[in-house]
Design a protein around this motif. Structure first.
Motif, PDB file in Angstrom:
ATOM      1  N   ARG A   1      -3.565   1.709   7.724  1.00 38.21           N
ATOM      2  CA  ARG A   1      -4.518   0.713   7.219  1.00 38.21           C
ATOM      3  C   ARG A   1      -3.926  -0.047   6.031  1.00 38.21           C
ATOM      4  O   ARG A   1      -4.108  -1.265   5.910  1.00 38.21           O
ATOM      5  CB  ARG A   1      -5.835   1.374   6.828  1.00 38.21           C
ATOM      6  N   ALA A   2      -3.221   0.648   5.167  1.00 33.05           N
ATOM      7  CA  ALA A   2      -2.625  -0.008   4.001  1.00 33.05           C
ATOM      8  C   ALA A   2      -1.609  -1.067   4.412  1.00 33.05           C
ATOM      9  O   ALA A   2      -1.542  -2.139   3.805  1.00 33.05           O
ATOM     10  CB  ALA A   2      -1.973   1.029   3.082  1.00 33.05           C
ATOM     11  N   THR A   3      -0.820  -0.791   5.457  1.00 32.59           N
ATOM     12  CA  THR A   3       0.159  -1.795   5.885  1.00 32.59           C
ATOM     13  C   THR A   3      -0.527  -2.967   6.578  1.00 32.59           C
ATOM     14  O   THR A   3      -0.083  -4.104   6.453  1.00 32.59           O
ATOM     15  CB  THR A   3       1.245  -1.198   6.807  1.00 32.59           C
ATOM     16  N   ILE A   4      -1.606  -2.697   7.286  1.00 34.06           N
ATOM     17  CA  ILE A   4      -2.353  -3.792   7.912  1.00 34.06           C
ATOM     18  C   ILE A   4      -2.951  -4.688   6.840  1.00 34.06           C
ATOM     19  O   ILE A   4      -2.938  -5.913   6.956  1.00 34.06           O
ATOM     20  CB  ILE A   4      -3.459  -3.240   8.849  1.00 34.06           C
ATOM     21  N   GLU A   5      -3.454  -4.087   5.783  1.00 34.88           N
ATOM     22  CA  GLU A   5      -4.143  -4.848   4.739  1.00 34.88           C
ATOM     23  C   GLU A   5      -3.202  -5.445   3.700  1.00 34.88           C
ATOM     24  O   GLU A   5      -3.657  -6.069   2.743  1.00 34.88           O
ATOM     25  CB  GLU A   5      -5.208  -3.988   4.080  1.00 34.88           C
ATOM     26  N   THR A   6      -1.908  -5.297   3.896  1.00 38.26           N
ATOM     27  CA  THR A   6      -0.932  -5.923   3.022  1.00 38.26           C
ATOM     28  C   THR A   6      -0.623  -7.293   3.593  1.00 38.26           C
ATOM     29  O   THR A   6      -0.252  -7.432   4.751  1.00 38.26           O
ATOM     30  CB  THR A   6       0.359  -5.079   2.946  1.00 38.26           C
ATOM     31  N   GLN A   7      -0.806  -8.302   2.762  1.00 34.42           N
ATOM     32  CA  GLN A   7      -0.561  -9.690   3.194  1.00 34.42           C
ATOM     33  C   GLN A   7       0.909  -9.858   3.584  1.00 34.42           C
ATOM     34  O   GLN A   7       1.797  -9.377   2.879  1.00 34.42           O
ATOM     35  CB  GLN A   7      -0.935 -10.656   2.061  1.00 34.42           C
TER      36      GLN A   7
END
Length: 151
Positions: free
Chosen positions: A142-148
């Motif tokens: 999720r953190a990598t998905i939510e990184t612009q």
């Protein structure tokens, strides 16, 4: 070119995965469609999806300001992102019901045992779903998905 799944297909798959869990359907069911709304109030840091001809646009808002606008062609990323948010939200709402709190006047106790119960139930839900989504959950995707994406 990858086939882009439409809203109804994505919602059906998400619902099928959530049915594998022990989460209360009456709590999670309304949240399956929420990520596909295009107007109205947008909950802070919740996933929103715009389906375009060649993929998906992942969108998040915070205090009414768009903080994430990222493209993907991967339906599995979209499904995982929605599952991650919906499972956590469902567990949290169910815990509020269990402890009879409303999150306005009363709140869940700030207690490590409460946090552990939430984490355990989220992990249990992903274990029931299994496969790629469970793997991504444990990897913290999720953190990598939510990184612009870098421009």
């Amino acid at each position: 070119m990858k086939q882009i799944q439409q809203k109804d297909e994505l919602m059906k798959r998400i619902g099928t995965f959530l049915q594998k869990t022990s989460l209360p359907r009456d709590i999670y069911e309304p949240y399956i469609a929420r990520p596909f709304q295009t107007t109205g109030f947008f909950d802070d840091l919740s996933p929103y999806i715009e389906i375009v001809q060649n993929g998906y646009i992942l969108i998040q808002y915070e205090r009414g300001v768009q903080v994430l606008h990222k493209r993907t062609t991967e339906a599995d990323e979209v499904i995982y992102w929605i599952l991650e948010d919906t499972i956590f939200l469902t567990v949290y709402l169910d815990m509020m019901k269990k402890y009879q709190v409303d999150n306005i006047h009363t709140h869940l106790p700030s207690d490590p045992s409460i946090h552990k119960q939430i984490v355990d139930r989220v992990n249990e839900s992903f274990r029931a779903i299994g496969g790629l989504y469970e793997k991504w959950h444990h990897e913290g995707k999720r953190a990598t998905i939510e990184t612009q994406a870098k421009k």
